[in-house]
Scaffold this motif. Structure first.
Motif, PDB file in Angstrom:
ATOM      1  N   LYS A   3       0.833  -1.211   0.000  1.00 42.31           N
ATOM      2  CA  LYS A   3       0.000   0.000   0.000  1.00 42.31           C
ATOM      3  C   LYS A   3       0.867   1.260   0.000  1.00 42.31           C
ATOM      4  CE  LYS A   3      -3.994  -1.829   2.571  1.00 42.31           C
ATOM      5  NZ  LYS A   3      -4.740  -1.697   3.860  1.00 42.31           N
ATOM      6  N   THR A  53      -0.442   4.862  -0.825  1.00 39.21           N
ATOM      7  CA  THR A  53      -0.944   5.468   0.409  1.00 39.21           C
ATOM      8  C   THR A  53       0.178   6.243   1.093  1.00 39.21           C
ATOM      9  OG1 THR A  53      -2.502   3.652   0.693  1.00 39.21           O
ATOM     10  CG2 THR A  53      -2.032   5.000   2.632  1.00 39.21           C
ATOM     11  N   GLU A  54      -0.132   7.440   1.550  1.00 41.29           N
ATOM     12  CA  GLU A  54       0.861   8.225   2.291  1.00 41.29           C
ATOM     13  C   GLU A  54       1.024   7.631   3.679  1.00 41.29           C
ATOM     14  OE1 GLU A  54       2.707  10.710   1.206  1.00 41.29           O
ATOM     15  OE2 GLU A  54       1.796  10.603  -0.781  1.00 41.29           O
TER      16      GLU A  54
END
Length: 333
Positions: free
Chosen positions: A256, A331-332
């Motif tokens: 992710k 995703t950060e």
């Protein structure tokens, strides 16, 4: 363990509540457990979430009949020891160690206190001296292993990068599970025409320099479930992306965040499995010493097409079709 004062309402053994038309059966006792998590990152957070869910499924739920003391060691061994000693002094009913350093620290503190320990996300319980050669506990300690599917990972990397020759691995030299995983990679790499290049670190401060050196020598990198390394994954990914070098993960959360792919484990399921083991110990059905450690047998493929696009790598169609999950964005952290 303290007996529930409300248990007399429904008899000596069980407390039953009806929720949304289904009966949830709660154990009569009230329990206090101490959870020590070695570091804060997605896979270990998922382990904790799954663990509490596993307990709930066995009738032990926070806010009902369970009090949870949760502490995070922030990847510091000294903090590990302080947390472990604190749980022992509090005389909790059960200590829970998430990741190898926490499991080892808790066991050291628990031996004199007579408190059972359950662990999860321990890659190699034998190397960590938490189990004997037969897989049996060395004392009142047991749990679940997140042993990496190294063979499947190497097969996946070869399929995705047919021209690659050298795989880089960064690991923490003080983590027994990481050393065991590196050894397995080195033993199996030749079967897939790979060479392994490693970089050992002691703390997160070592990571930028180690990554810079490693990235000069490899065609790709693969992560272990090494807590110190994984906690700095965004830094590693940023450096690798600048050089167009793919990084492979060891579980879903790393994919992710931008790893290209992983043959990895579902850490929520691993946590649930651990929670069910813990419930047996809390209820007095089994001693921890009577439960050999367990593993999840099946690995799943996770891929990130956004990471592939950034790296200008084309993922074979058959891999995206058979993947357990395909992520189309990064995703950060």
């Amino acid at each position: 363990m303290k007996t529930k004062t409300t248990a007399k309402v429904l008899g000596a053994a069980l407390l039953t509540m009806t929720l949304a038309g289904t009966a949830t059966v709660y154990a009569e006792e009230e329990y206090t457990i101490g959870i020590e998590q070695f570091a804060e990152h997605g896979s270990l957070d998922n382990c904790r979430e799954g663990f509490l869910e596993g307990l709930k499924e066995e009738g032990i739920e926070e806010g009902k009949n369970l009090t949870v003391e949760y502490k995070n060691a922030a990847a510091d061994m000294g903090t590990c020891g302080q947390i472990s000693d604190g749980f022992a002094a509090d005389k909790v009913d059960l200590m829970v160690g998430i990741a190898t350093p926490s499991a080892q620290s808790l066991y050291n503190a628990a031996m004199d206190a007579g408190i059972p320990v359950i662990y999860t996300a321990v890659t190699d319980p034998l190397a960590a001296e938490l189990a004997d050669d037969e897989g049996n506990p060395v004392g009142e300690i047991t749990g679940t292993s997140d042993k990496l599917p190294v063979k499947q990972q190497l097969e996946m990397i070869r399929q995705m990068l047919p021209e690659a020759e050298t795989i880089g691995i960064m690991y923490t030299t003080s983590e027994a599970n990481s050393e065991a995983a590196v050894k397995e990679y080195e033993e199996l790499a030749g079967e897939y025409d790979f060479k392994i290049e490693t970089a050992g670190i002691a703390t997160t401060a070592d990571i930028p320099l180690a990554a810079q050196s490693l990235l000069e020598k490899v065609d790709c990198m693969t992560n272990l479930t090494d807590n110190t390394v994984v906690s700095s994954l965004p830094t590693i990914l940023e450096m690798a992306n600048e050089k167009k070098i793919p990084v492979f993960g060891s579980e879903i959360e790393q994919v992710k965040l931008g790893c290209l792919a992983a043959e990895g484990l579902d850490y929520i399921e691993l946590g649930k499995q651990t929670g069910k083991m813990a419930a047996q110990v809390l209820k007095g059905e089994k001693k921890a010493s009577e439960l050999p450690f367990e593993t999840i047998e099946e690995a799943s493929l996770y891929v990130n097409t956004a990471a592939a696009e950034k790296l200008e790598i084309e993922i074979p169609e058959e891999m995206t079709e058979t993947a357990a999950e395909v992520f189309e964005e990064i995703t950060e952290a």
